[in-house]
Design a protein around this motif. Sequence first.
Motif, mmCIF file in Angstrom:
data_model
loop_
_atom_site.group_PDB
_atom_site.id
_atom_site.type_symbol
_atom_site.label_atom_id
_atom_site.label_comp_id
_atom_site.label_asym_id
_atom_site.label_seq_id
_atom_site.Cartn_x
_atom_site.Cartn_y
_atom_site.Cartn_z
ATOM 1 N N ILE A 128 -25.679 -32.914 27.204
ATOM 2 C CA ILE A 128 -25.187 -31.532 27.248
ATOM 3 C C ILE A 128 -25.112 -31.015 28.681
ATOM 4 N N ASN A 129 -26.066 -31.413 29.510
ATOM 5 C CA ASN A 129 -26.151 -30.960 30.904
ATOM 6 C C ASN A 129 -26.174 -29.422 30.989
ATOM 7 N N PRO A 130 -27.204 -28.802 30.408
ATOM 8 C CA PRO A 130 -27.251 -27.339 30.359
ATOM 9 C C PRO A 130 -27.690 -26.714 31.680
ATOM 10 N N GLU A 131 -27.426 -25.425 31.801
ATOM 11 C CA GLU A 131 -27.934 -24.656 32.929
ATOM 12 C C GLU A 131 -29.362 -24.199 32.661
ATOM 13 N N LEU A 132 -29.728 -24.104 31.388
ATOM 14 C CA LEU A 132 -31.033 -23.566 31.004
ATOM 15 C C LEU A 132 -31.470 -24.154 29.678
ATOM 16 N N VAL A 133 -32.775 -24.425 29.561
ATOM 17 C CA VAL A 133 -33.383 -24.796 28.284
ATOM 18 C C VAL A 133 -34.475 -23.776 28.000
ATOM 19 N N VAL A 134 -34.395 -23.174 26.820
ATOM 20 C CA VAL A 134 -35.368 -22.159 26.401
ATOM 21 C C VAL A 134 -36.302 -22.790 25.381
ATOM 22 N N ILE A 135 -37.595 -22.680 25.670
ATOM 23 C CA ILE A 135 -38.623 -23.265 24.815
ATOM 24 C C ILE A 135 -39.661 -22.207 24.478
ATOM 25 N N HIS A 136 -40.399 -22.449 23.431
ATOM 26 C CA HIS A 136 -41.394 -21.483 22.980
ATOM 27 C C HIS A 136 -42.709 -22.186 22.669
ATOM 28 N N GLY A 137 -43.798 -21.596 23.117
ATOM 29 C CA GLY A 137 -45.115 -21.917 22.605
ATOM 30 C C GLY A 137 -45.812 -23.155 23.095
ATOM 31 N N ASP A 138 -46.383 -23.878 22.128
ATOM 32 C CA ASP A 138 -47.423 -24.849 22.441
ATOM 33 C C ASP A 138 -47.350 -26.129 21.609
ATOM 34 N N GLY A 188 -38.318 -18.036 14.423
ATOM 35 C CA GLY A 188 -38.297 -16.597 14.165
ATOM 36 C C GLY A 188 -38.261 -15.782 15.442
ATOM 37 N N LYS A 189 -38.859 -16.299 16.484
ATOM 38 C CA LYS A 189 -38.871 -15.602 17.773
ATOM 39 C C LYS A 189 -37.640 -15.937 18.613
ATOM 40 N N LEU A 190 -37.076 -17.114 18.437
ATOM 41 C CA LEU A 190 -35.887 -17.504 19.198
ATOM 42 C C LEU A 190 -34.591 -16.953 18.596
ATOM 43 N N LYS A 191 -34.565 -16.769 17.291
ATOM 44 C CA LYS A 191 -33.338 -16.364 16.599
ATOM 45 C C LYS A 191 -32.689 -15.118 17.204
ATOM 46 N N PRO A 192 -33.424 -14.008 17.432
ATOM 47 C CA PRO A 192 -32.767 -12.829 18.017
ATOM 48 C C PRO A 192 -32.191 -13.104 19.407
ATOM 49 N N LEU A 193 -32.840 -13.947 20.170
ATOM 50 C CA LEU A 193 -32.344 -14.302 21.500
ATOM 51 C C LEU A 193 -31.061 -15.129 21.396
ATOM 52 N N ILE A 194 -31.026 -16.066 20.459
ATOM 53 C CA ILE A 194 -29.824 -16.878 20.254
ATOM 54 C C ILE A 194 -28.657 -15.979 19.837
ATOM 55 N N ILE A 195 -28.929 -15.050 18.936
ATOM 56 C CA ILE A 195 -27.888 -14.112 18.493
ATOM 57 C C ILE A 195 -27.358 -13.313 19.683
ATOM 58 N N ALA A 196 -28.260 -12.805 20.513
ATOM 59 C CA ALA A 196 -27.847 -12.011 21.684
ATOM 60 C C ALA A 196 -27.014 -12.840 22.649
ATOM 61 N N VAL A 197 -27.424 -14.076 22.896
ATOM 62 C CA VAL A 197 -26.682 -14.952 23.812
ATOM 63 C C VAL A 197 -25.306 -15.281 23.240
ATOM 64 N N ASN A 198 -25.232 -15.491 21.930
ATOM 65 C CA ASN A 198 -23.952 -15.819 21.302
ATOM 66 C C ASN A 198 -22.934 -14.686 21.433
ATOM 67 N N LYS A 199 -23.396 -13.473 21.647
ATOM 68 C CA LYS A 199 -22.485 -12.331 21.809
ATOM 69 C C LYS A 199 -21.875 -12.270 23.204
ATOM 70 N N LYS A 200 -22.428 -13.020 24.133
ATOM 71 C CA LYS A 200 -21.951 -13.015 25.525
ATOM 72 C C LYS A 200 -20.913 -14.124 25.712
ATOM 73 N N LYS A 201 -19.750 -13.768 26.191
ATOM 74 C CA LYS A 201 -18.657 -14.736 26.328
ATOM 75 C C LYS A 201 -18.910 -15.787 27.404
ATOM 76 N N LYS A 202 -19.775 -15.469 28.358
ATOM 77 C CA LYS A 202 -19.972 -16.428 29.449
ATOM 78 C C LYS A 202 -21.023 -17.493 29.135
ATOM 79 N N PHE A 203 -21.638 -17.423 27.945
ATOM 80 C CA PHE A 203 -22.664 -18.396 27.572
ATOM 81 C C PHE A 203 -22.276 -19.156 26.309
ATOM 82 N N LYS A 258 -24.144 -23.310 29.591
ATOM 83 C CA LYS A 258 -24.764 -23.853 28.383
ATOM 84 C C LYS A 258 -26.274 -23.597 28.400
ATOM 85 N N ILE A 259 -26.749 -23.047 27.292
ATOM 86 C CA ILE A 259 -28.173 -22.774 27.125
ATOM 87 C C ILE A 259 -28.638 -23.476 25.858
#
Length: 177
Positions: free
Chosen positions: A96-106, A20-35, A8-9
Motif C-alpha cells: 500500500i505504501n501509506p503516508e500514515l498507519v493508525v494503531i490503537h492500544g496494546d 469501536g474507537k477507530l470507527k468514528p475516525l475512519i468515518i471522518a477520514v473517509n469524508k475528506k477528499k484528500k485521504f 493513504k491512511i
Amino acid sequence: MMFNNKKKIIFLTGTRADYGKLKPLIIAVNKKKKFQSIILITGMHLKKKYGSTYTQIEKDFINTKIYKVNNYQKNDNMDIILAKTIKNVGKIIKKINPELVVIHGDRVETLAATIYCNFNNIFTCHIEGGEVSGTVDESIRHATTKLAHAHFVSNLKAKNILKRMGEIKENIYIIGS
C-alpha cells in the motif's frame, strides 16, 4: 489518465474494542477528499470463536478497501504470533505504501505493525498509549509508544507517563477515550 493523489491512511484493527474507537475516525477520514482510508483487519476479528466480527467492519465500510491478515493459529505463543504478524502485515503495508498507519492500544498486532512501520520509516499514530494495567499488555503498549511517532492519549495522566518515557510533548495529544 487520472492518478489517485490521495494520501493513504491504514487503520489496523484486531478487536471489537479498538474498532469501536477507530470507527468514528475512519468515518471522518473517509469524508475528506484528500485521504484514502484502508482498513487492515487481523486478530480476534477473524476468529469464529469471537464472532467473526470482521463481517461488521465489511458492512460498515463497503466502499473502503479492506485487507485481512490471519496472524495466529491455535496454540501459537505470542512470540510466534508477533513474528507472523510483522511478516504478513508488513507485506500489506509495503504494498500500500501509506503516508500514515493508525494503531490503537496494546495488542500484539499493534506492536507488530509499529515495529514494521518504524523499521521502514512509515509514520505511525498510536491511540491510547500511557495507560497502566500491570499486565503484559502494559509492556506491549509502552513498547508500541516508543516506536510510534504521534500519540493520542486519553488523559493528562497518560500524557505525563509518555513525557516521562521521553516522548516529545508536542507529539502527544489528549483526545479522551
